[in-house]
Design an enzyme around this catalytic site. Structure first.
Site, PDB file in Angstrom:
ATOM      1  N   PHE A 122      30.169   3.852  28.554  1.00 11.89           N
ATOM      2  CA  PHE A 122      28.768   4.166  28.260  1.00 11.89           C
ATOM      3  C   PHE A 122      28.741   5.184  27.122  1.00 11.89           C
ATOM      4  O   PHE A 122      29.154   6.331  27.312  1.00 11.89           O
ATOM      5  CB  PHE A 122      28.166   4.751  29.547  1.00 11.89           C
ATOM      6  CG  PHE A 122      26.725   5.171  29.468  1.00 11.89           C
ATOM      7  CD1 PHE A 122      25.699   4.246  29.367  1.00 11.89           C
ATOM      8  CD2 PHE A 122      26.382   6.519  29.563  1.00 11.89           C
ATOM      9  CE1 PHE A 122      24.364   4.648  29.350  1.00 11.89           C
ATOM     10  CE2 PHE A 122      25.046   6.928  29.551  1.00 11.89           C
ATOM     11  CZ  PHE A 122      24.044   5.986  29.437  1.00 11.89           C
ATOM     12  N   GLU A 364      27.229  13.419  33.623  1.00  8.80           N
ATOM     13  CA  GLU A 364      26.009  12.664  33.974  1.00  8.80           C
ATOM     14  C   GLU A 364      24.837  13.609  34.270  1.00  8.80           C
ATOM     15  O   GLU A 364      24.033  13.391  35.168  1.00  8.80           O
ATOM     16  CB  GLU A 364      26.284  11.671  35.102  1.00  8.80           C
ATOM     17  CG  GLU A 364      27.223  10.590  34.583  1.00  8.80           C
ATOM     18  CD  GLU A 364      27.252   9.322  35.377  1.00  8.80           C
ATOM     19  OE1 GLU A 364      26.238   8.982  35.999  1.00  8.80           O
ATOM     20  OE2 GLU A 364      28.303   8.672  35.348  1.00  8.80           O
TER      21      GLU A 364
HETATM   22  N1  COS Z   1      12.925   7.087  33.336  1.00  7.95           N
HETATM   23  C1  COS Z   1      12.124   6.456  32.444  1.00  7.95           C
HETATM   24  N2  COS Z   1      11.536   7.107  31.418  1.00  7.95           N
HETATM   25  C2  COS Z   1      11.777   8.411  31.303  1.00  7.95           C
HETATM   26  C3  COS Z   1      12.604   9.126  32.194  1.00  7.95           C
HETATM   27  C4  COS Z   1      13.171   8.411  33.246  1.00  7.95           C
HETATM   28  N3  COS Z   1      13.941   9.005  34.140  1.00  7.95           N
HETATM   29  N4  COS Z   1      12.652  10.430  31.834  1.00  7.95           N
HETATM   30  C5  COS Z   1      11.877  10.532  30.747  1.00  7.95           C
HETATM   31  N5  COS Z   1      11.371   9.318  30.428  1.00  7.95           N
HETATM   32  C6  COS Z   1      10.438   9.007  29.342  1.00  7.95           C
HETATM   33  C7  COS Z   1       9.236   9.917  29.398  1.00  7.95           C
HETATM   34  O1  COS Z   1       8.244   9.385  30.232  1.00  7.95           O
HETATM   35  C8  COS Z   1       8.800   9.952  27.951  1.00  7.95           C
HETATM   36  O2  COS Z   1       8.131   8.756  27.664  1.00  7.95           O
HETATM   37  P1  COS Z   1       6.758   8.742  26.786  1.00  7.95           P
HETATM   38  O3  COS Z   1       7.176   9.321  25.459  1.00  7.95           O
HETATM   39  O4  COS Z   1       6.388   7.309  26.741  1.00  7.95           O
HETATM   40  O5  COS Z   1       5.808   9.623  27.512  1.00  7.95           O
HETATM   41  C9  COS Z   1      10.118   9.915  27.186  1.00  7.95           C
HETATM   42  O6  COS Z   1      11.061   9.287  28.077  1.00  7.95           O
HETATM   43  C10 COS Z   1      10.624  11.290  26.796  1.00  7.95           C
HETATM   44  O7  COS Z   1      10.735  12.033  27.977  1.00  7.95           O
HETATM   45  P2  COS Z   1      10.931  13.608  28.021  1.00  7.95           P
HETATM   46  O8  COS Z   1       9.998  14.244  27.053  1.00  7.95           O
HETATM   47  O9  COS Z   1      10.893  14.011  29.440  1.00  7.95           O
HETATM   48  O10 COS Z   1      12.406  13.758  27.469  1.00  7.95           O
HETATM   49  P3  COS Z   1      13.308  15.058  27.280  1.00  7.95           P
HETATM   50  O11 COS Z   1      13.863  15.023  25.922  1.00  7.95           O
HETATM   51  O12 COS Z   1      12.576  16.272  27.751  1.00  7.95           O
HETATM   52  O13 COS Z   1      14.560  14.752  28.223  1.00  7.95           O
HETATM   53  C11 COS Z   1      15.898  14.974  30.195  1.00  7.95           C
HETATM   54  C12 COS Z   1      14.521  14.678  29.583  1.00  7.95           C
HETATM   55  C13 COS Z   1      16.317  16.410  30.021  1.00  7.95           C
HETATM   56  C14 COS Z   1      15.723  14.639  31.669  1.00  7.95           C
HETATM   57  C15 COS Z   1      16.961  14.061  29.558  1.00  7.95           C
HETATM   58  O14 COS Z   1      17.221  14.415  28.230  1.00  7.95           O
HETATM   59  C16 COS Z   1      18.269  14.060  30.326  1.00  7.95           C
HETATM   60  O15 COS Z   1      18.406  13.383  31.348  1.00  7.95           O
HETATM   61  N6  COS Z   1      19.287  14.810  29.836  1.00  7.95           N
HETATM   62  C17 COS Z   1      20.592  14.815  30.453  1.00  7.95           C
HETATM   63  C18 COS Z   1      21.436  13.771  29.831  1.00  7.95           C
HETATM   64  C19 COS Z   1      22.676  13.531  30.604  1.00  7.95           C
HETATM   65  O16 COS Z   1      22.674  13.397  31.823  1.00  7.95           O
HETATM   66  N7  COS Z   1      23.774  13.428  29.893  1.00  7.95           N
HETATM   67  C20 COS Z   1      25.033  13.202  30.530  1.00  7.95           C
HETATM   68  C21 COS Z   1      25.898  12.414  29.662  1.00  7.95           C
HETATM   69  S1  COS Z   1      25.794  10.740  29.886  1.00  7.95           S
HETATM   70  S2  COS Z   1      27.311  10.415  31.063  1.00  7.95           S
END
Ligand code: COS
Length: 390
Positions: A122, A364
């Site tokens: 991934f 993750e």
């Molecule tokens: N499922 C579906 N859509 C989602 C979502 C989810 N879980 N979380 C956010 N979205 C959507 C939001 O609804 C928003 O959509 P709209 O623009 O249409 O309103 C868009 O995505 C942006 O969302 P948001 O503003 O919440 O994004 P952020 O940049 O604040 O990021 C986090 C949110 C911090 C939760 C995200 O960046 C994250 O999960 N980071 C961690 C990444 C990670 O786990 N990395 C590990 C490495 S991969 S092994």
């Protein structure tokens, strides 16, 4: 309605535990010391149909339910965390295709992934974009019927051993990572792809964590997942589900450490009695056992929500990952304490388990990111979430 795992779940656990005790436990220390990917165990798991648990039968998978998939990961992780990443990442890499792929893409890739003939990884994280996925910079530029991918990824588990990747890149840089990112399936024998470097890690040392370079890698447009701009949401939906695998891994590591601590304390005598007969040690073992069980049950509850595609599944999977990761860290640290000086040397497995546990609080999504996801859900449920400014 029964809340308990079924007899089939118990049978599955026994079968995987026996396999892991016989074939994985004896390899675990060597895999850690040599920091080598355990190809033999990949073949073992593939031969036992344990890499196809998330795929439908028509693609050669075993289509296990979420709790059963957790049990498989848990029992392998109890023996060796590195090896448990083989089924975990096979699912992580495949989730974008499961969630957003079309039938042609699924038919093309899933049979080889379900059988374990091919490995997948991934490709989301970049050097400057970890927690903040929207900061991704890798570019995918449309060129006729294909895209040219240019840029690099970092911290990609199995990136150097995978045959295929799901990769996230900007198709519209002006729109930024949240709106301008798209997801692609990339075969790693495509010219321009390379994996120049591996990280030297504290734990999960047999699992290669790779830097990936894309030097105008040409990817057919037919390999794009969903529409242009869907990448961020596909990545989020993937992580919402894949975090369950890390929770299960953490539960397995904790159980392995607890079992090792009990076995040691029953053998070791000090002050004329078995260490396990001291109440101070028994209280530690009780805390380790009850914490591990709580993490396990939360993980299974989250698995059921994922199977049901519940709207609040991020609340459940992030909670499971948060609780299980912290539990694994605490339980493995306590296991080292129960073994005393012997816990600190590699004659016993608990120091490896403690090093392996740490990653479950980091990858993750760090534990801080899990709290952020959980808090957002809590505020939403309460109807007090911040509204987007217009
Ligand atoms: N499922 C579906 N859509 C989602 C979502 C989810 N879980 N979380 C956010 N979205 C959507 C939001 O609804 C928003 O959509 P709209 O623009 O249409 O309103 C868009 O995505 C942006 O969302 P948001 O503003 O919440 O994004 P952020 O940049 O604040 O990021 C986090 C949110 C911090 C939760 C995200 O960046 C994250 O999960 N980071 C961690 C990444 C990670 O786990 N990395 C590990 C490495 S991969 S092994």
């Amino acid at each position: 309605m029964t809340y308990l795992p079924s007899a089939d779940h118990d049978d599955l656990r026994s079968v995987v535990r026996e396999l892991a005790e016989e074939r994985i436990v004896p390899r675990a220390a060597e895999i850690d010391q040599r920091a080598e990917f355990p190809w033999d165990l990949k073949e073992l798991l593939a031969g036992q149909d344990l890499l196809g648990t998330c795929f439908e039968e028509r693609h050669g998978g075993t289509a296990l339910d979420g709790v059963a998939q957790c049990i498989v990961v848990e029992e392998i992780a109890r023996a060796d965390a590195t090896t448990s990443l083989i089924p975990i990442v096979q699912k992580l890499g495949s989730l974008p295709i499961l969630l957003a792929g079309n039938d042609e893409q699924k038919d093309r890739y899933f049979p080889r992934l379900a059988s374990g003939e091919w490995l997948i990884a991934f490709g989301l994280t970049e050097a400057a974009a970890g927690s903040d996925v929207s900061a991704n910079r890798m570019r995918a530029k449309r060129d006729g019927d294909s895209y040219l991918l240019r840029g690099s990824k970092r911290f990609i588990t199995h990136g150097s051993v995978a045959n295929v990747l799901t990769v996230f890149a900007l198709t519209d840089p002006d729109a930024g990572g949240r709106k301008g990112m798209s997801a692609f399936i990339v075969e790693t024998d495509t010219p321009g792809f390379s994996s120049p470097r591996l990280e030297h890690k504290m734990g999960i040392r047999g699992s290669p964590t790779a830097e990936l370079n894309f030097d105008d890698v040409r990817v057919p447009a037919a390999n794009r997942l969903g529409d242009e701009g869907d990448g961020f949401k596909i990545a989020m939906a993937t992580l919402d589900r894949s975090r369950l695998g890390i929770a299960a891994q953490a539960v397995g590591i904790a159980q392995g450490a607890l079992d090792a601590a009990v076995a040691y304390a029953a053998e070791r005598a000090q002050f004329g009695q078995r260490v396990v007969d001291f109440q101070g040690i028994q209280f530690m073992l009780a805390d380790m056992a009850s914490g591990t069980e709580a993490a396990r049950q939360l993980t299974y509850a989250a698995a059921a929500r994922v199977d049901a595609n519940a709207t609040d599944l991020p609340y459940w999977t992030s909670s499971a990952k948060l609780v299980a990761g912290d539990t694994a860290m605490r339980v493995t640290t306590d296991a080292v304490q129960v073994l005393g000086g012997y816990g600190y040397i590699n004659e016993y497995p608990v120091e490896r388990m403690m090093r392996d546990a740490k990653i479950t609080q980091l990858y993750e999504g760090t534990q801080q990111i899990q709290r952020l996801v959980i808090a957002r859900q809590v505020l939403q449920r309460a109807g007090v979430a911040k509204r987007a400014s217009s």
